[in-house]
Scaffold this motif. Structure first.
Motif, short mmCIF file in Angstrom:
data_model
loop_
_atom_site.label_atom_id
_atom_site.label_comp_id
_atom_site.label_asym_id
_atom_site.label_seq_id
_atom_site.Cartn_x
_atom_site.Cartn_y
_atom_site.Cartn_z
N TYR A 112 39.20 46.36 40.87
CA TYR A 112 39.19 47.48 39.92
C TYR A 112 40.52 47.57 39.19
O TYR A 112 40.57 47.87 37.99
CB TYR A 112 38.91 48.78 40.67
CG TYR A 112 37.56 48.82 41.33
CD1 TYR A 112 36.42 49.21 40.63
CD2 TYR A 112 37.41 48.42 42.66
CE1 TYR A 112 35.17 49.23 41.24
CE2 TYR A 112 36.16 48.43 43.27
CZ TYR A 112 35.05 48.83 42.56
OH TYR A 112 33.82 48.84 43.17
N GLN A 113 41.63 47.30 39.88
CA GLN A 113 42.94 47.33 39.24
C GLN A 113 43.08 46.20 38.22
O GLN A 113 43.72 46.37 37.18
CB GLN A 113 44.05 47.25 40.30
CG GLN A 113 44.16 48.48 41.17
CD GLN A 113 44.51 49.72 40.38
OE1 GLN A 113 45.26 49.68 39.42
NE2 GLN A 113 43.95 50.86 40.77
N GLN A 140 40.67 45.07 36.40
CA GLN A 140 39.94 45.54 35.23
C GLN A 140 40.72 46.62 34.50
O GLN A 140 40.78 46.63 33.26
CB GLN A 140 38.57 46.06 35.64
CG GLN A 140 37.66 45.00 36.19
CD GLN A 140 36.19 45.41 36.17
OE1 GLN A 140 35.34 44.56 36.34
NE2 GLN A 140 35.89 46.66 35.94
N LYS A 141 41.31 47.54 35.24
CA LYS A 141 42.02 48.67 34.65
C LYS A 141 43.23 48.21 33.85
O LYS A 141 43.50 48.72 32.75
CB LYS A 141 42.44 49.64 35.75
CG LYS A 141 43.24 50.84 35.27
CD LYS A 141 43.65 51.72 36.45
CE LYS A 141 44.53 52.87 36.01
NZ LYS A 141 44.98 53.68 37.17
N THR A 142 43.99 47.26 34.39
CA THR A 142 45.24 46.83 33.75
C THR A 142 45.05 45.74 32.71
O THR A 142 45.90 45.57 31.83
CB THR A 142 46.22 46.30 34.81
OG1 THR A 142 45.63 45.15 35.45
CG2 THR A 142 46.52 47.35 35.87
N ARG A 182 39.26 43.27 27.92
CA ARG A 182 39.06 44.72 28.10
C ARG A 182 37.71 45.16 27.56
O ARG A 182 37.00 45.95 28.18
CB ARG A 182 40.19 45.49 27.42
CG ARG A 182 41.45 45.60 28.29
CD ARG A 182 42.43 46.59 27.72
NE ARG A 182 43.49 46.86 28.68
CZ ARG A 182 44.72 47.22 28.34
NH1 ARG A 182 45.04 47.34 27.06
NH2 ARG A 182 45.64 47.47 29.26
N THR A 228 35.11 46.77 30.14
CA THR A 228 34.85 48.21 29.99
C THR A 228 33.58 48.48 29.22
O THR A 228 33.03 49.58 29.30
CB THR A 228 36.02 48.90 29.27
OG1 THR A 228 36.11 48.41 27.92
CG2 THR A 228 37.34 48.65 29.99
#
Length: 232
Positions: free
Chosen positions: A140-141, A143-145, A183, A187
């Motif tokens: 998840y990190q 994907q987030k970053t 991204r 997302t």
């Protein structure tokens, strides 16, 4: 086409074999170990490297995974990686400093030793990354970053060794950084018209083109439970 003079020294090359790593889970080749000397590159990547599940790793569009050592300090500062951790903590094949998702673009063609490679897509992190790093939240990190690294397809086989340079040779899509496209893919937040452009981008991996085609048609949902949760 004009492009910036981007290059970096290859600090390490890493390959791995398929192993049973975790009880009641599929095998994995995410453990990559440093190799010395020149390594042969075929159309499917480093000749000594392996991937366990060819539906999500490997193949011609995901032959080699490159990760920026530049990101290691950020992971350490955020407490998600032990200080002093060395590549290839994320299962990458190539480690450099100076090349990142921000300054590289989808479709970039690079000279890798005597081989020629092309950036095909960013990395979609899966549950194996969480188990391998000992951090369940790591996928998840990633994907987030947007600090995911990227994949190459091999345009011309050759060989490469640590200490060689990797040099940007051509940039057909200067408006589409690896970061922006990855991204958007992860997302699924993207304008329909941009998704349409990406669905037609021949340099982008086929699987990602199909995904952006669905987004262009307004389909924004996607079941990621198997990839992120390890239900598969």
């Amino acid at each position: 086409m004009n492009h910036p003079d981007l290059s970096a020294t290859i600090d390490g090359i890493f390959i791995g074999a398929v192993k049973d790593r975790w009880k009641n889970k599929p095998p994995s080749a995410i453990q990559k170990d440093r190799v010395n000397g020149r390594q042969a590159i075929t159309s499917l990547g480093f000749s000594g490297d392996a991937q366990a599940d060819m539906t999500v790793h490997g193949g011609e569009d995901k032959a080699i995974h490159h990760y920026a050592f530049d990101h290691y300090s950020a992971w350490q500062a955020e407490g998600l990686m032990a200080h002093g951790t060395m590549p290839a903590a994320f299962g990458e094949n190539i480690s450099t400093a100076g090349l990142t998702e921000e300054n590289l673009c989808i479709g970039d063609i690079l000279l890798l030793g005597t081989a020629v490679v092309q950036i095909s897509q960013g990395r979609q992190p899966c549950w194996k990354l969480g188990l391998h790093t000992g951090r369940k939240e790591m996928p998840y990190q990633f994907q987030k970053t947007g600090r995911t690294g990227w994949y190459y397809r091999v345009l011309e086989p050759g060989d490469v060794g640590a200490g060689d340079r990797i040099i940007l040779a051509e940039r057909p899509n200067p408006d589409w950084s690896v970061l922006a496209v990855t991204r958007a893919r992860l997302t699924r937040r993207i304008l329909p018209e941009d998704a349409e452009v990406l669905s037609q981008m021949e340099e982008l991996a086929a699987g990602w083109r199909r995904a952006f085609s669905r987004m262009a048609e307004g389909v924004a949902t996607e079941d990621t439970s198997a990839r992120l949760g390890g239900t598969g």
